[in-house]
Scaffold this motif. Structure first.
Motif, PDB file in Angstrom:
ATOM      1  N   ARG A  47       0.809  -1.223   0.000  1.00 33.58           N
ATOM      2  CA  ARG A  47       0.000   0.000   0.000  1.00 33.58           C
ATOM      3  C   ARG A  47       0.844   1.277   0.000  1.00 33.58           C
ATOM      4  N   ILE A  48       1.887   1.239  -0.811  1.00 33.43           N
ATOM      5  CA  ILE A  48       2.719   2.417  -1.030  1.00 33.43           C
ATOM      6  C   ILE A  48       2.423   2.874  -2.455  1.00 33.43           C
ATOM      7  N   PHE A  49       1.817   4.042  -2.568  1.00 35.33           N
ATOM      8  CA  PHE A  49       1.326   4.505  -3.859  1.00 35.33           C
ATOM      9  C   PHE A  49       2.070   5.758  -4.311  1.00 35.33           C
ATOM     10  N   PRO A  50       2.586   5.760  -5.530  1.00 26.24           N
ATOM     11  CA  PRO A  50       3.283   6.947  -6.034  1.00 26.24           C
ATOM     12  C   PRO A  50       2.306   8.067  -6.390  1.00 26.24           C
ATOM     13  N   GLU A  51       2.793   9.291  -6.279  1.00 23.04           N
ATOM     14  CA  GLU A  51       2.023  10.456  -6.728  1.00 23.04           C
ATOM     15  C   GLU A  51       1.912  10.435  -8.247  1.00 23.04           C
ATOM     16  N   PHE A  52       3.023  10.134  -8.900  1.00 24.27           N
ATOM     17  CA  PHE A  52       3.048   9.946 -10.347  1.00 24.27           C
ATOM     18  C   PHE A  52       4.288   9.142 -10.698  1.00 24.27           C
ATOM     19  N   ILE A  53       4.314   8.673 -11.945  1.00 18.27           N
ATOM     20  CA  ILE A  53       5.421   7.858 -12.432  1.00 18.27           C
ATOM     21  C   ILE A  53       5.949   8.470 -13.722  1.00 18.27           C
ATOM     22  N   VAL A  54       7.265   8.519 -13.847  1.00 20.47           N
ATOM     23  CA  VAL A  54       7.918   8.965 -15.079  1.00 20.47           C
ATOM     24  C   VAL A  54       8.540   7.737 -15.725  1.00 20.47           C
ATOM     25  N   ALA A  55       8.143   7.466 -16.958  1.00 19.13           N
ATOM     26  CA  ALA A  55       8.694   6.337 -17.711  1.00 19.13           C
ATOM     27  C   ALA A  55       9.705   6.874 -18.709  1.00 19.13           C
ATOM     28  N   ALA A  56      10.950   6.459 -18.563  1.00 20.96           N
ATOM     29  CA  ALA A  56      12.014   6.910 -19.466  1.00 20.96           C
ATOM     30  C   ALA A  56      12.599   5.694 -20.174  1.00 20.96           C
ATOM     31  N   SER A  57      13.364   5.965 -21.220  1.00 22.31           N
ATOM     32  CA  SER A  57      14.032   4.850 -21.886  1.00 22.31           C
ATOM     33  C   SER A  57      15.140   4.344 -20.975  1.00 22.31           C
ATOM     34  N   GLY A  58      15.537   3.130 -21.203  1.00 28.16           N
ATOM     35  CA  GLY A  58      16.599   2.527 -20.402  1.00 28.16           C
ATOM     36  C   GLY A  58      17.079   1.302 -21.135  1.00 28.16           C
ATOM     37  N   ASN A  59      16.638   0.142 -20.682  1.00 31.12           N
ATOM     38  CA  ASN A  59      16.986  -1.091 -21.378  1.00 31.12           C
ATOM     39  C   ASN A  59      16.035  -1.372 -22.531  1.00 31.12           C
ATOM     40  N   SER A  60      15.158  -0.439 -22.816  1.00 35.27           N
ATOM     41  CA  SER A  60      14.252  -0.534 -23.960  1.00 35.27           C
ATOM     42  C   SER A  60      13.920   0.888 -24.410  1.00 35.27           C
ATOM     43  N   THR A  61      13.183   1.004 -25.480  1.00 32.96           N
ATOM     44  CA  THR A  61      12.834   2.322 -26.001  1.00 32.96           C
ATOM     45  C   THR A  61      11.787   3.002 -25.118  1.00 32.96           C
ATOM     46  N   SER A 108      -0.322   5.972 -26.734  1.00 28.97           N
ATOM     47  CA  SER A 108       0.337   6.986 -27.542  1.00 28.97           C
ATOM     48  C   SER A 108       1.115   7.955 -26.669  1.00 28.97           C
ATOM     49  N   LEU A 109       2.296   8.311 -27.118  1.00 28.79           N
ATOM     50  CA  LEU A 109       3.088   9.329 -26.433  1.00 28.79           C
ATOM     51  C   LEU A 109       2.652  10.733 -26.837  1.00 28.79           C
ATOM     52  N   GLU A 110       1.878  10.827 -27.910  1.00 34.59           N
ATOM     53  CA  GLU A 110       1.408  12.130 -28.361  1.00 34.59           C
ATOM     54  C   GLU A 110       0.350  12.660 -27.407  1.00 34.59           C
ATOM     55  N   ASN A 111       0.227  13.970 -27.359  1.00 38.14           N
ATOM     56  CA  ASN A 111      -0.764  14.653 -26.535  1.00 38.14           C
ATOM     57  C   ASN A 111      -0.572  14.434 -25.049  1.00 38.14           C
ATOM     58  N   GLN A 112       0.642  14.117 -24.622  1.00 39.18           N
ATOM     59  CA  GLN A 112       0.935  13.995 -23.190  1.00 39.18           C
ATOM     60  C   GLN A 112       1.214  15.387 -22.644  1.00 39.18           C
ATOM     61  N   PRO A 113       0.838  15.652 -21.399  1.00 37.96           N
ATOM     62  CA  PRO A 113       0.983  16.991 -20.818  1.00 37.96           C
ATOM     63  C   PRO A 113       2.397  17.572 -20.920  1.00 37.96           C
ATOM     64  N   ASN A 114       3.419  16.747 -20.702  1.00 32.72           N
ATOM     65  CA  ASN A 114       4.781  17.261 -20.720  1.00 32.72           C
ATOM     66  C   ASN A 114       5.542  16.942 -21.992  1.00 32.72           C
ATOM     67  N   LEU A 151      -3.557   1.659 -10.002  1.00 35.45           N
ATOM     68  CA  LEU A 151      -2.878   2.630  -9.150  1.00 35.45           C
ATOM     69  C   LEU A 151      -3.536   4.005  -9.201  1.00 35.45           C
ATOM     70  N   GLY A 152      -4.108   4.352 -10.338  1.00 40.53           N
ATOM     71  CA  GLY A 152      -4.809   5.630 -10.446  1.00 40.53           C
ATOM     72  C   GLY A 152      -3.903   6.850 -10.431  1.00 40.53           C
ATOM     73  N   CYS A 153      -2.622   6.677 -10.716  1.00 42.26           N
ATOM     74  CA  CYS A 153      -1.717   7.825 -10.755  1.00 42.26           C
ATOM     75  C   CYS A 153      -1.303   8.093 -12.202  1.00 42.26           C
ATOM     76  N   PRO A 154      -0.969   9.347 -12.518  1.00 38.42           N
ATOM     77  CA  PRO A 154      -0.551   9.641 -13.889  1.00 38.42           C
ATOM     78  C   PRO A 154       0.816   9.040 -14.207  1.00 38.42           C
ATOM     79  N   VAL A 155       1.004   8.737 -15.483  1.00 40.34           N
ATOM     80  CA  VAL A 155       2.294   8.277 -16.003  1.00 40.34           C
ATOM     81  C   VAL A 155       2.722   9.282 -17.067  1.00 40.34           C
ATOM     82  N   TYR A 156       3.921   9.827 -16.896  1.00 37.18           N
ATOM     83  CA  TYR A 156       4.429  10.819 -17.836  1.00 37.18           C
ATOM     84  C   TYR A 156       5.623  10.253 -18.582  1.00 37.18           C
ATOM     85  N   PRO A 157       5.744  10.574 -19.869  1.00 34.58           N
ATOM     86  CA  PRO A 157       6.938  10.133 -20.599  1.00 34.58           C
ATOM     87  C   PRO A 157       8.136  10.980 -20.189  1.00 34.58           C
ATOM     88  N   GLY A 158       9.260  10.315 -20.010  1.00 34.61           N
ATOM     89  CA  GLY A 158      10.506  11.006 -19.668  1.00 34.61           C
ATOM     90  C   GLY A 158      11.420  11.070 -20.881  1.00 34.61           C
TER      91      GLY A 158
END
Length: 102
Positions: free
Chosen positions: A25-39, A92-98, A56-63
């Protein structure tokens, strides 16, 4: 407990970490997904897929789509899509807030 922000390149290891956080029951405020070992496309899809699966109900942002300091290194030991043979729905990565950091 303070606020938690995850920065992941979701492959099998990060997916398991997210499952464990959810179990305790540890919930993130948001998650940033960046490339690393994959695209970035793979890690963003995998991260939103795990987030939805765990409800989880938290936003995921592309990094960043590549490392900020060193040359890009892509490894396929997590499989072609970064998470073994499991296939999440396309997102889709398009139309993401950041947008995407390039």
């Amino acid at each position: 407990m303070g606020k938690l922000i995850l920065n992941v390149d979701t492959g099998i290891d990060d997916a398991f970490a997210m499952i464990l956080l959810n179990k305790y029951r540890i919930f993130p405020e948001f998650i940033v997904a960046a490339s690393g070992n994959s695209t970035l496309e793979n890690t963003y899809r995998n991260t939103t897929g795990i987030t939805n699966l765990l409800q989880l109900g938290c936003p995921v942002y592309p990094g960043s789509y590549k490392p900020l300091v060193r040359h890009h290194y892509l490894e396929d030991f997590h499989g072609e899509n970064g998470i073994g043979c499991y296939e999440f729905d396309e997102v889709s990565l398009e139309n993401q807030p950041n947008g995407i950091i390039k």
